[in-house]
Design a protein around this motif. Sequence first.
Motif, PDB file in Angstrom:
ATOM      1  N   SER A 133      39.568  41.667  44.031  1.00 14.85           N
ATOM      2  CA  SER A 133      40.302  40.997  45.110  1.00 14.85           C
ATOM      3  C   SER A 133      40.766  39.607  44.687  1.00 14.85           C
ATOM      4  CB  SER A 133      39.454  40.922  46.374  1.00 14.85           C
ATOM      5  OG  SER A 133      38.313  40.133  46.159  1.00 14.85           O
ATOM      6  N   LEU A 134      39.960  38.913  43.896  1.00 12.41           N
ATOM      7  CA  LEU A 134      40.389  37.606  43.404  1.00 12.41           C
ATOM      8  C   LEU A 134      41.589  37.725  42.475  1.00 12.41           C
ATOM      9  CD1 LEU A 134      37.086  35.659  42.674  1.00 12.41           C
ATOM     10  CD2 LEU A 134      38.803  35.163  44.384  1.00 12.41           C
ATOM     11  N   PHE A 135      41.582  38.736  41.627  1.00 10.84           N
ATOM     12  CA  PHE A 135      42.708  38.929  40.715  1.00 10.84           C
ATOM     13  C   PHE A 135      43.985  39.244  41.489  1.00 10.84           C
ATOM     14  CE2 PHE A 135      45.303  41.561  37.842  1.00 10.84           C
ATOM     15  CZ  PHE A 135      45.513  40.617  36.850  1.00 10.84           C
ATOM     16  N   ARG A 136      43.879  40.110  42.469  1.00 10.63           N
ATOM     17  CA  ARG A 136      45.046  40.459  43.290  1.00 10.63           C
ATOM     18  C   ARG A 136      45.562  39.221  44.024  1.00 10.63           C
ATOM     19  NH1 ARG A 136      42.709  43.718  46.610  1.00 10.63           N
ATOM     20  NH2 ARG A 136      42.561  45.355  45.070  1.00 10.63           N
ATOM     21  N   SER A 137      44.653  38.462  44.592  1.00 15.09           N
ATOM     22  CA  SER A 137      45.039  37.246  45.299  1.00 15.09           C
ATOM     23  C   SER A 137      45.665  36.229  44.348  1.00 15.09           C
ATOM     24  CB  SER A 137      43.812  36.648  45.983  1.00 15.09           C
ATOM     25  OG  SER A 137      44.116  35.435  46.593  1.00 15.09           O
ATOM     26  N   TRP A 138      45.093  36.100  43.159  1.00 10.91           N
ATOM     27  CA  TRP A 138      45.632  35.164  42.179  1.00 10.91           C
ATOM     28  C   TRP A 138      47.047  35.550  41.771  1.00 10.91           C
ATOM     29  CZ3 TRP A 138      47.341  35.478  37.110  1.00 10.91           C
ATOM     30  CH2 TRP A 138      47.526  34.253  36.467  1.00 10.91           C
ATOM     31  N   MET A 139      47.271  36.840  41.541  1.00 13.61           N
ATOM     32  CA  MET A 139      48.608  37.301  41.151  1.00 13.61           C
ATOM     33  C   MET A 139      49.629  37.024  42.260  1.00 13.61           C
ATOM     34  SD  MET A 139      48.573  38.481  38.078  1.00 13.61           S
ATOM     35  CE  MET A 139      49.985  39.532  37.935  1.00 13.61           C
ATOM     36  N   ASN A 140      49.269  37.313  43.499  1.00 15.69           N
ATOM     37  CA  ASN A 140      50.178  37.044  44.616  1.00 15.69           C
ATOM     38  C   ASN A 140      50.496  35.557  44.721  1.00 15.69           C
ATOM     39  OD1 ASN A 140      50.382  39.718  45.391  1.00 15.69           O
ATOM     40  ND2 ASN A 140      48.702  39.570  46.858  1.00 15.69           N
TER      41      ASN A 140
END
Length: 126
Positions: free
Chosen positions: A49-56
């Motif tokens: 979830s952190l990676f997805r949030s970081w990419m967004n």
Amino acid sequence: MVRAAGTLHNHMLANVLRSPMSFFDTTPSGRIMNRFSGDVETVDNTLPSLFRSWMNTFFGTISTIIVISYSTPIFMVVILPLGVLYYLVQRFYIPTSRQLKRIESTTKSPVFTHFTETITGATSIQ
């Protein structure tokens, strides 16, 4: 991600099992269990979830900076000092965050130690 957590667990277990006996004398079992559960939980739940949030956030920020810079070129004069300020804040925040995580881990360890000792002692009581 399931393979990543399993691989992390296996590597951590192999390293702990290769540790000298003095490590087990000085490190409570609760601290070891706390570290294992915390790291595996991070890889399983928090990291994706952190990676997805970081990419967004990253792509949203870059696209916003491009649009604003295109429409208002003087914005680049403002964004560079803000970038330097952000970097300086990060240099302070990251070590502080690590220290707080260490303190949190240390305070959780006695609970895990007590739990482990209770389970180990349960067979003696019966």
